[in-house]
Design a protein around this motif. Structure first.
Motif, PDB file in Angstrom:
ATOM      1  N   GLN A   1       0.899  -1.090  -0.025  1.00 23.37           N
ATOM      2  CA  GLN A   1      -0.012  -0.167   0.017  1.00 23.37           C
ATOM      3  C   GLN A   1       0.853   1.291   0.056  1.00 23.37           C
ATOM      4  O   GLN A   1       0.440   2.174  -0.516  1.00 23.37           O
ATOM      5  N   SER A   2       1.929   1.413   0.594  1.00 20.84           N
ATOM      6  CA  SER A   2       2.893   2.479   0.786  1.00 20.84           C
ATOM      7  C   SER A   2       3.463   2.449  -0.688  1.00 20.84           C
ATOM      8  O   SER A   2       3.720   3.800  -1.127  1.00 20.84           O
ATOM      9  N   GLY A   3       3.883   1.425  -1.295  1.00 23.40           N
ATOM     10  CA  GLY A   3       4.389   1.353  -2.626  1.00 23.40           C
ATOM     11  C   GLY A   3       3.551   1.991  -3.581  1.00 23.40           C
ATOM     12  O   GLY A   3       3.936   2.891  -4.677  1.00 23.40           O
ATOM     13  N   ARG A   4       2.248   1.675  -3.582  1.00 19.73           N
ATOM     14  CA  ARG A   4       1.217   2.304  -4.536  1.00 19.73           C
ATOM     15  C   ARG A   4       0.990   3.557  -3.871  1.00 19.73           C
ATOM     16  O   ARG A   4       0.848   4.506  -5.173  1.00 19.73           O
ATOM     17  N   ALA A   5       0.977   4.202  -2.976  1.00 22.13           N
ATOM     18  CA  ALA A   5       0.819   5.553  -2.870  1.00 22.13           C
ATOM     19  C   ALA A   5       1.885   6.358  -3.400  1.00 22.13           C
ATOM     20  O   ALA A   5       1.757   7.243  -3.619  1.00 22.13           O
ATOM     21  N   LEU A   6       2.986   5.862  -3.196  1.00 21.20           N
ATOM     22  CA  LEU A   6       4.257   6.484  -3.915  1.00 21.20           C
ATOM     23  C   LEU A   6       4.024   6.667  -5.254  1.00 21.20           C
ATOM     24  O   LEU A   6       4.488   7.819  -5.655  1.00 21.20           O
TER      25      LEU A   6
ATOM     26  N   TRP B   1       1.225   5.828  -7.323  1.00 27.41           N
ATOM     27  CA  TRP B   1       0.185   6.072  -7.975  1.00 27.41           C
ATOM     28  C   TRP B   1      -0.947   7.107  -7.504  1.00 27.41           C
ATOM     29  O   TRP B   1      -1.696   7.698  -8.043  1.00 27.41           O
ATOM     30  N   ASP B   2      -0.970   7.171  -6.220  1.00 26.72           N
ATOM     31  CA  ASP B   2      -1.848   7.976  -5.533  1.00 26.72           C
ATOM     32  C   ASP B   2      -1.276   9.570  -5.328  1.00 26.72           C
ATOM     33  O   ASP B   2      -0.559   9.830  -4.854  1.00 26.72           O
ATOM     34  N   LYS B   3      -1.843  10.229  -6.346  1.00 26.31           N
ATOM     35  CA  LYS B   3      -1.555  11.776  -6.460  1.00 26.31           C
ATOM     36  C   LYS B   3      -2.664  12.651  -5.728  1.00 26.31           C
ATOM     37  O   LYS B   3      -3.668  12.335  -5.688  1.00 26.31           O
ATOM     38  N   ALA B   4      -1.875  13.746  -5.391  1.00 24.47           N
ATOM     39  CA  ALA B   4      -2.855  14.682  -4.743  1.00 24.47           C
ATOM     40  C   ALA B   4      -3.672  15.304  -5.853  1.00 24.47           C
ATOM     41  O   ALA B   4      -3.048  15.559  -6.972  1.00 24.47           O
ATOM     42  N   PRO B   5      -4.666  15.675  -5.985  1.00 27.25           N
ATOM     43  CA  PRO B   5      -5.820  16.293  -6.829  1.00 27.25           C
ATOM     44  C   PRO B   5      -5.241  17.783  -7.078  1.00 27.25           C
ATOM     45  O   PRO B   5      -4.461  18.479  -6.453  1.00 27.25           O
TER      46      PRO B   5
END
Length: 61
Positions: free
Chosen positions: A26-31, A33-37
């Protein structure tokens, strides 16, 4: 006993050997793929600065 595929057995064994694997994923995905809008002004500026693409991009005109 129910059938368990080799892949399922492997994943269960991996998770039992590395209990923090889910959090690492999950932390790797957040790093990556998960971007601030984007704010609306920046989004509009990006839309206006986009250069239209030709129908056939490999043509040398």
């Amino acid at each position: 006993m129910t059938y368990k595929s080799d892949i399922t057995a492997f994943i269960e064994q991996l998770k039992s050997e590395r209990p923090g694997l889910d959090e690492e994923q999950q932390s790797g995905r957040a790093l990556l793929w998960d971007k601030a809008p984007l704010d609306l002004d920046e989004r509009e500026r990006a839309r206006l600065s986009r250069v239209p693409q030709k129908a056939y991009v490999y043509q040398n005109n």
